[in-house]
Write a protein that holds these residues in place. Sequence first.
Motif, PDB file in Angstrom:
ATOM      1  N   PHE A  57      39.837  29.805  51.469  1.00 49.44           N
ATOM      2  CA  PHE A  57      40.208  31.212  51.531  1.00 49.44           C
ATOM      3  C   PHE A  57      41.523  31.405  50.801  1.00 49.44           C
ATOM      4  CE2 PHE A  57      37.852  30.182  55.360  1.00 49.44           C
ATOM      5  CZ  PHE A  57      36.820  31.111  55.303  1.00 49.44           C
ATOM      6  N   CYS A  58      41.544  32.376  49.922  1.00 46.97           N
ATOM      7  CA  CYS A  58      42.760  32.720  49.197  1.00 46.97           C
ATOM      8  C   CYS A  58      43.246  34.061  49.740  1.00 46.97           C
ATOM      9  CB  CYS A  58      42.480  32.820  47.695  1.00 46.97           C
ATOM     10  SG  CYS A  58      43.907  33.310  46.729  1.00 46.97           S
ATOM     11  N   SER A  59      44.223  33.998  50.633  1.00 49.49           N
ATOM     12  CA  SER A  59      44.793  35.238  51.173  1.00 49.49           C
ATOM     13  C   SER A  59      46.265  35.264  50.797  1.00 49.49           C
ATOM     14  CB  SER A  59      44.620  35.298  52.690  1.00 49.49           C
ATOM     15  OG  SER A  59      45.259  34.202  53.289  1.00 49.49           O
ATOM     16  N   LEU A  60      46.578  36.100  49.878  1.00 48.42           N
ATOM     17  CA  LEU A  60      47.947  36.223  49.377  1.00 48.42           C
ATOM     18  C   LEU A  60      48.665  37.293  50.202  1.00 48.42           C
ATOM     19  CD1 LEU A  60      46.976  36.173  45.620  1.00 48.42           C
ATOM     20  CD2 LEU A  60      47.874  34.275  46.956  1.00 48.42           C
ATOM     21  N   LYS A  61      49.153  36.892  51.359  1.00 48.49           N
ATOM     22  CA  LYS A  61      49.706  37.856  52.305  1.00 48.49           C
ATOM     23  C   LYS A  61      50.981  38.510  51.798  1.00 48.49           C
ATOM     24  CE  LYS A  61      47.618  35.467  56.115  1.00 48.49           C
ATOM     25  NZ  LYS A  61      47.804  34.610  57.270  1.00 48.49           N
ATOM     26  N   ARG A  62      51.860  37.712  51.211  1.00 47.38           N
ATOM     27  CA  ARG A  62      53.130  38.261  50.738  1.00 47.38           C
ATOM     28  C   ARG A  62      52.899  39.262  49.615  1.00 47.38           C
ATOM     29  NH1 ARG A  62      57.107  33.829  49.296  1.00 47.38           N
ATOM     30  NH2 ARG A  62      57.404  33.824  51.534  1.00 47.38           N
ATOM     31  N   GLU A  63      52.000  38.919  48.681  1.00 43.44           N
ATOM     32  CA  GLU A  63      51.754  39.796  47.540  1.00 43.44           C
ATOM     33  C   GLU A  63      51.061  41.092  47.962  1.00 43.44           C
ATOM     34  OE1 GLU A  63      51.240  36.581  47.632  1.00 43.44           O
ATOM     35  OE2 GLU A  63      52.410  35.750  45.984  1.00 43.44           O
ATOM     36  N   THR A  64      50.088  40.993  48.886  1.00 44.82           N
ATOM     37  CA  THR A  64      49.421  42.212  49.341  1.00 44.82           C
ATOM     38  C   THR A  64      50.382  43.091  50.133  1.00 44.82           C
ATOM     39  OG1 THR A  64      48.536  40.980  51.239  1.00 44.82           O
ATOM     40  CG2 THR A  64      47.085  41.286  49.353  1.00 44.82           C
ATOM     41  N   ASP A  65      51.334  42.475  50.836  1.00 39.42           N
ATOM     42  CA  ASP A  65      52.347  43.265  51.532  1.00 39.42           C
ATOM     43  C   ASP A  65      53.244  43.988  50.536  1.00 39.42           C
ATOM     44  OD1 ASP A  65      53.678  44.174  53.888  1.00 39.42           O
ATOM     45  OD2 ASP A  65      55.313  42.780  53.414  1.00 39.42           O
ATOM     46  N   HIS A  66      53.618  43.307  49.442  1.00 35.11           N
ATOM     47  CA  HIS A  66      54.404  43.960  48.382  1.00 35.11           C
ATOM     48  C   HIS A  66      53.617  45.109  47.766  1.00 35.11           C
ATOM     49  CE1 HIS A  66      57.902  41.374  48.163  1.00 35.11           C
ATOM     50  NE2 HIS A  66      57.117  40.298  48.188  1.00 35.11           N
ATOM     51  N   LEU A  67      52.322  44.900  47.547  1.00 37.30           N
ATOM     52  CA  LEU A  67      51.480  45.942  46.954  1.00 37.30           C
ATOM     53  C   LEU A  67      51.378  47.150  47.889  1.00 37.30           C
ATOM     54  CD1 LEU A  67      49.591  46.724  44.588  1.00 37.30           C
ATOM     55  CD2 LEU A  67      47.730  45.746  45.932  1.00 37.30           C
ATOM     56  N   TRP A  77      54.621  53.201  39.227  1.00 38.60           N
ATOM     57  CA  TRP A  77      53.269  52.771  38.876  1.00 38.60           C
ATOM     58  C   TRP A  77      53.292  51.471  38.079  1.00 38.60           C
ATOM     59  CZ3 TRP A  77      48.955  53.598  41.069  1.00 38.60           C
ATOM     60  CH2 TRP A  77      48.724  54.792  41.745  1.00 38.60           C
ATOM     61  N   ALA A  78      54.297  51.284  37.231  1.00 39.68           N
ATOM     62  CA  ALA A  78      54.404  50.034  36.478  1.00 39.68           C
ATOM     63  C   ALA A  78      54.641  48.858  37.415  1.00 39.68           C
ATOM     64  CB  ALA A  78      55.530  50.132  35.452  1.00 39.68           C
ATOM     65  N   LYS A  79      55.463  49.059  38.426  1.00 39.91           N
ATOM     66  CA  LYS A  79      55.702  47.991  39.403  1.00 39.91           C
ATOM     67  C   LYS A  79      54.426  47.670  40.179  1.00 39.91           C
ATOM     68  CE  LYS A  79      58.636  46.704  43.274  1.00 39.91           C
ATOM     69  NZ  LYS A  79      59.699  47.100  44.188  1.00 39.91           N
ATOM     70  N   THR A  80      53.702  48.695  40.591  1.00 41.34           N
ATOM     71  CA  THR A  80      52.463  48.493  41.338  1.00 41.34           C
ATOM     72  C   THR A  80      51.424  47.765  40.496  1.00 41.34           C
ATOM     73  OG1 THR A  80      52.912  50.524  42.556  1.00 41.34           O
ATOM     74  CG2 THR A  80      50.671  49.671  42.660  1.00 41.34           C
ATOM     75  N   LYS A  81      51.292  48.160  39.228  1.00 42.14           N
ATOM     76  CA  LYS A  81      50.334  47.489  38.351  1.00 42.14           C
ATOM     77  C   LYS A  81      50.731  46.044  38.104  1.00 42.14           C
ATOM     78  CE  LYS A  81      48.857  51.680  36.003  1.00 42.14           C
ATOM     79  NZ  LYS A  81      48.909  52.460  34.752  1.00 42.14           N
ATOM     80  N   GLY A  82      52.036  45.774  38.022  1.00 40.55           N
ATOM     81  CA  GLY A  82      52.504  44.405  37.844  1.00 40.55           C
ATOM     82  C   GLY A  82      52.185  43.530  39.045  1.00 40.55           C
ATOM     83  N   ILE A  83      52.380  44.072  40.242  1.00 47.53           N
ATOM     84  CA  ILE A  83      52.043  43.331  41.461  1.00 47.53           C
ATOM     85  C   ILE A  83      50.544  43.071  41.515  1.00 47.53           C
ATOM     86  CG2 ILE A  83      52.001  43.449  43.986  1.00 47.53           C
ATOM     87  CD1 ILE A  83      54.580  45.138  43.777  1.00 47.53           C
ATOM     88  N   ASN A  84      49.756  44.077  41.157  1.00 43.74           N
ATOM     89  CA  ASN A  84      48.300  43.945  41.157  1.00 43.74           C
ATOM     90  C   ASN A  84      47.850  42.874  40.154  1.00 43.74           C
ATOM     91  OD1 ASN A  84      45.958  44.843  42.402  1.00 43.74           O
ATOM     92  ND2 ASN A  84      45.447  46.182  40.711  1.00 43.74           N
ATOM     93  N   HIS A  85      48.470  42.850  38.980  1.00 47.49           N
ATOM     94  CA  HIS A  85      48.146  41.839  37.965  1.00 47.49           C
ATOM     95  C   HIS A  85      48.528  40.437  38.452  1.00 47.49           C
ATOM     96  CE1 HIS A  85      47.533  40.012  34.075  1.00 47.49           C
ATOM     97  NE2 HIS A  85      48.765  39.519  34.134  1.00 47.49           N
ATOM     98  N   ASP A  86      49.651  40.335  39.154  1.00 47.56           N
ATOM     99  CA  ASP A  86      50.084  39.052  39.699  1.00 47.56           C
ATOM    100  C   ASP A  86      49.085  38.531  40.730  1.00 47.56           C
ATOM    101  OD1 ASP A  86      52.004  36.912  40.071  1.00 47.56           O
ATOM    102  OD2 ASP A  86      52.506  37.856  41.992  1.00 47.56           O
ATOM    103  N   ILE A  87      48.589  39.410  41.590  1.00 46.48           N
ATOM    104  CA  ILE A  87      47.583  39.011  42.583  1.00 46.48           C
ATOM    105  C   ILE A  87      46.319  38.535  41.881  1.00 46.48           C
ATOM    106  CG2 ILE A  87      46.063  39.868  44.415  1.00 46.48           C
ATOM    107  CD1 ILE A  87      48.351  41.715  45.271  1.00 46.48           C
ATOM    108  N   ALA A  88      45.896  39.258  40.847  1.00 44.94           N
ATOM    109  CA  ALA A  88      44.689  38.873  40.115  1.00 44.94           C
ATOM    110  C   ALA A  88      44.854  37.515  39.447  1.00 44.94           C
ATOM    111  CB  ALA A  88      44.349  39.937  39.073  1.00 44.94           C
ATOM    112  N   THR A  89      46.015  37.264  38.860  1.00 44.55           N
ATOM    113  CA  THR A  89      46.262  35.991  38.182  1.00 44.55           C
ATOM    114  C   THR A  89      46.285  34.833  39.176  1.00 44.55           C
ATOM    115  OG1 THR A  89      47.560  37.161  36.529  1.00 44.55           O
ATOM    116  CG2 THR A  89      47.826  34.783  36.627  1.00 44.55           C
ATOM    117  N   LYS A  90      46.951  35.011  40.302  1.00 46.33           N
ATOM    118  CA  LYS A  90      47.021  33.945  41.311  1.00 46.33           C
ATOM    119  C   LYS A  90      45.648  33.667  41.919  1.00 46.33           C
ATOM    120  CE  LYS A  90      51.859  34.457  42.512  1.00 46.33           C
ATOM    121  NZ  LYS A  90      52.840  34.803  43.540  1.00 46.33           N
ATOM    122  N   THR A  91      44.858  34.710  42.131  1.00 44.17           N
ATOM    123  CA  THR A  91      43.512  34.526  42.662  1.00 44.17           C
ATOM    124  C   THR A  91      42.644  33.768  41.667  1.00 44.17           C
ATOM    125  OG1 THR A  91      43.727  36.610  43.876  1.00 44.17           O
ATOM    126  CG2 THR A  91      41.521  35.723  43.630  1.00 44.17           C
ATOM    127  N   ALA A  92      42.708  34.140  40.394  1.00 46.43           N
ATOM    128  CA  ALA A  92      41.914  33.458  39.364  1.00 46.43           C
ATOM    129  C   ALA A  92      42.318  31.993  39.241  1.00 46.43           C
ATOM    130  CB  ALA A  92      42.090  34.169  38.016  1.00 46.43           C
TER     131      ALA A  92
END
Length: 137
Positions: free
Chosen positions: A28-38, A60-75
């Motif tokens: 299970f990949c649960s990125l709790k810290r990153e989802t809390d930031h998002l 919005w740029a900060k939110t998109k950056g956090i979202n991209h970081d979550i996607a990269t770590k999940t991949a």
Amino acid sequence: MVAVDLGINTAATISVMRQDGTILGRHFCSLKRETDHLRHSINRIKKAQQHGNRKMPRLWAKTKGINHDIATKTANFIIETAVLYSADTIVFKHLDRKGKASGSKKQRLKLWRRQEVQSIVTNKVHRLGMRISHVNA
């Protein structure tokens, strides 16, 4: 084979299986810290919009950056698990990408993240000589 379920509560649920159906492991990949930031970033946008601000490019740029970081770590987690078990195929659910994403901004961000995770994994996996398969839910 590595079966991946990109979920809502966890970033990804991964099941590793053999050809005969024996399950070798679940991860299970649960990125709790990153989802809390998002979530915090989305709430800041919501609060600013309640006070009359409509366009907030910095937020919005900060939110998109956090979202991209979550996607990269999940991949990266998916690929590391596939390499660990020396899998030859990664299986995803087929996501319907046609039309405009409806719903709140949170739902749209999650849909964009799922699509981005699949594209990142597809690009990296082909370099490693693995295959990608999409299955109907």
